[in-house]
Design a protein around this motif. Sequence first.
Motif, short mmCIF file in Angstrom:
data_model
loop_
_atom_site.label_atom_id
_atom_site.label_comp_id
_atom_site.label_asym_id
_atom_site.label_seq_id
_atom_site.Cartn_x
_atom_site.Cartn_y
_atom_site.Cartn_z
N ASN A 1 0.82 -1.21 0.00
CA ASN A 1 0.00 0.00 0.00
C ASN A 1 0.86 1.27 0.00
OD1 ASN A 1 -2.49 1.16 -0.12
ND2 ASN A 1 -2.85 1.15 2.08
N VAL A 2 1.77 1.38 -0.97
CA VAL A 2 2.67 2.53 -1.00
C VAL A 2 2.21 3.59 -1.99
CG1 VAL A 2 4.74 1.36 -0.20
CG2 VAL A 2 4.16 1.28 -2.61
N LEU A 3 1.35 3.23 -2.95
CA LEU A 3 0.90 4.20 -3.95
C LEU A 3 -0.57 4.52 -3.70
CD1 LEU A 3 2.46 2.56 -7.12
CD2 LEU A 3 3.41 4.40 -5.77
N LYS A 4 -0.89 5.81 -3.71
CA LYS A 4 -2.25 6.22 -3.36
C LYS A 4 -3.21 5.97 -4.51
CE LYS A 4 -4.76 10.24 -1.73
NZ LYS A 4 -5.35 10.70 -3.00
N ASN A 5 -2.78 6.24 -5.73
CA ASN A 5 -3.71 6.16 -6.87
C ASN A 5 -4.00 4.73 -7.29
OD1 ASN A 5 -3.85 8.86 -6.91
ND2 ASN A 5 -2.56 9.17 -8.70
N ALA A 6 -3.09 3.82 -6.99
CA ALA A 6 -3.30 2.44 -7.42
C ALA A 6 -4.29 1.76 -6.48
CB ALA A 6 -1.98 1.68 -7.42
N GLN A 7 -5.01 0.79 -7.02
CA GLN A 7 -5.92 0.01 -6.19
C GLN A 7 -5.14 -0.81 -5.15
OE1 GLN A 7 -9.20 -0.75 -8.10
NE2 GLN A 7 -10.19 -1.60 -6.32
N GLY A 8 -4.01 -1.32 -5.57
CA GLY A 8 -3.13 -2.05 -4.66
C GLY A 8 -1.70 -1.87 -5.11
N SER A 9 -0.77 -1.86 -4.17
CA SER A 9 0.63 -1.64 -4.56
C SER A 9 1.56 -2.26 -3.54
CB SER A 9 0.92 -0.15 -4.69
OG SER A 9 0.61 0.48 -3.48
N ALA A 10 2.79 -2.47 -3.95
CA ALA A 10 3.78 -3.02 -3.04
C ALA A 10 5.16 -2.58 -3.49
CB ALA A 10 3.70 -4.53 -3.00
N VAL B 1 11.91 -3.20 -6.35
CA VAL B 1 10.79 -3.42 -7.26
C VAL B 1 9.56 -2.70 -6.75
CG1 VAL B 1 9.33 -5.16 -8.35
CG2 VAL B 1 11.70 -5.69 -7.83
N LEU B 2 8.84 -2.07 -7.68
CA LEU B 2 7.58 -1.43 -7.35
C LEU B 2 6.49 -2.12 -8.17
CD1 LEU B 2 6.76 0.92 -5.56
CD2 LEU B 2 7.17 2.45 -7.47
N ALA B 3 5.43 -2.59 -7.52
CA ALA B 3 4.34 -3.24 -8.24
C ALA B 3 3.05 -2.50 -7.94
CB ALA B 3 4.21 -4.70 -7.81
N ALA B 4 2.22 -2.32 -8.98
CA ALA B 4 0.94 -1.63 -8.81
C ALA B 4 -0.14 -2.38 -9.56
CB ALA B 4 1.04 -0.20 -9.32
N VAL B 5 -1.33 -2.38 -8.99
CA VAL B 5 -2.46 -3.09 -9.59
C VAL B 5 -3.62 -2.11 -9.77
CG1 VAL B 5 -4.20 -4.87 -9.19
CG2 VAL B 5 -1.82 -5.34 -8.69
N TYR B 6 -4.20 -2.11 -10.94
CA TYR B 6 -5.37 -1.28 -11.23
C TYR B 6 -6.49 -2.19 -11.74
CZ TYR B 6 -2.27 2.74 -11.03
OH TYR B 6 -1.40 3.69 -10.61
N GLY B 7 -7.70 -1.85 -11.39
CA GLY B 7 -8.82 -2.60 -11.93
C GLY B 7 -9.49 -3.48 -10.89
N PRO B 8 -10.43 -4.35 -11.26
CA PRO B 8 -10.86 -4.60 -12.65
C PRO B 8 -11.61 -3.41 -13.23
CG PRO B 8 -12.18 -5.83 -11.10
CD PRO B 8 -11.10 -5.21 -10.31
N LYS B 9 -11.36 -3.16 -14.50
CA LYS B 9 -12.05 -2.09 -15.21
C LYS B 9 -12.33 -2.59 -16.62
CE LYS B 9 -7.64 -0.01 -16.27
NZ LYS B 9 -6.74 1.09 -16.04
N GLU B 10 -13.05 -1.77 -17.36
CA GLU B 10 -13.43 -2.19 -18.70
C GLU B 10 -12.19 -2.45 -19.54
OE1 GLU B 10 -16.00 0.56 -20.58
OE2 GLU B 10 -16.51 -0.85 -22.17
#
Lengths: 241, 202
Positions: free
Chosen positions: A33-42, A51-60
Amino acid sequence: MASSLNKPELIVNGKRLDGRDFNELRPLKIEANVLKNAQGSAYLEWGNNRVLAAVYGPKEAMPRHTADPTKGVVKCRYSMAPFSGLGEHGRSGPNRRAIEISKVTKEVFENVIFLNEFPGSEIDVFIEILQSDGGTRAAGITAAAVALANAGIKMKDLVYAVSAGRIGDHVVLDVNMIEDNYSDADMPMAISPKNNEILLLQMDGGLDTKQLKEGMEMVIEAGKVISKVQRDALKAIYESK
Amino acid sequence: MRQFVTPGEELPNDTKRNEYVMVSNGKAYSNILGFYDSDRKDIVPLEGLWKPRIGDSVIGVVERPTKPGIYNVKLTEFVQGLIITSKFDSGPSFEENDVIEATVANVERKRLAILERPRKLAVGQTIYVKPVRIPRIIGKSETMVSQISRLTGARIIIGRNGIIWLNGGNVALAIEAIKKVEREAHTSGLTEKIKSMLEAEV
């Protein structure tokens, strides 16, 4: 460059170059939970890997033709920052290697995410390697699994990945950059710890059956440590507040 | 007793079977980040997405109309709302960017929510919160939201999809309280904490 002519001595007095035992992991640290705009991050530090990982979605799913009306799709982008390496991996953007790693990472997560919950949509997984020191695809998968859990996406398991390798007659765990370049085998594996299902297995070089078994046992043993770090990182989000 | 669980973690076998519990080989596993409540033998998700259910009241933003009488409403990134006004006698009409409140009448293909009884909301503020926190923001028999509403004087309408509409009174304080509930949803005694926070401010 890797060549057998100028190969350095990788094992000195029964220890590896960085002083580790054969079955020892590099120090591992994860923050979720390091990035505010991403749904999930690490954010992950594994030895010298950052390494920085970010997850967005699910979206169209966009573009629309990539959507599957029966299940969701995972899109993965593995990318190395231009400043991440010592020259040879220093180019950014989707090169041949990055496309391959994006594909195998995507296939790891397709097997654990409940995709039929999200028909017609996509889940974006971004993995950015800020600093690389060997084993970045394993580090990327380990970080992305934490980011996906942080995003609240339903998964069968929290995947981890780590590589095993061979230096001479010795099977070693978690090879770093110099060992990767000069070792005799390198085998990254991604495992679902619940039932030790193998979700990714790639290999450079060669291992015989006995060494392969030994490598797998080392990976599964190390997985207990990695899984614990992943779970603690997720737990820490709710403890600090 | 509450215990933290992550995806793939084994749960006691008598855990209530719900959408967050997966059974394989006779063992129960969590498939979400959440808390296991050993008194209720239930999983409480900490992160997650909103899945539309019939009867959910939602708040959404009307998108650019494409066909007369049919409105697309953005509810979340994943779920799209649809209003077909010809079904209604009076035939209310909406414009782009109107904020509306409606009830889910039907769900198609998991991501299309057919809405009924749409109502345009007057000028107010909308805020986004995590949909999994909505039950906590509402509270047991609406204690939390009615308390915030009473102490700040704000009118609050909550959409299950994670959009909250506020108007009147001390809106800024109400938003602060809601955000605090969202952040600390996993802690206990929250209603009392919010009460003392609001009473100190007012």
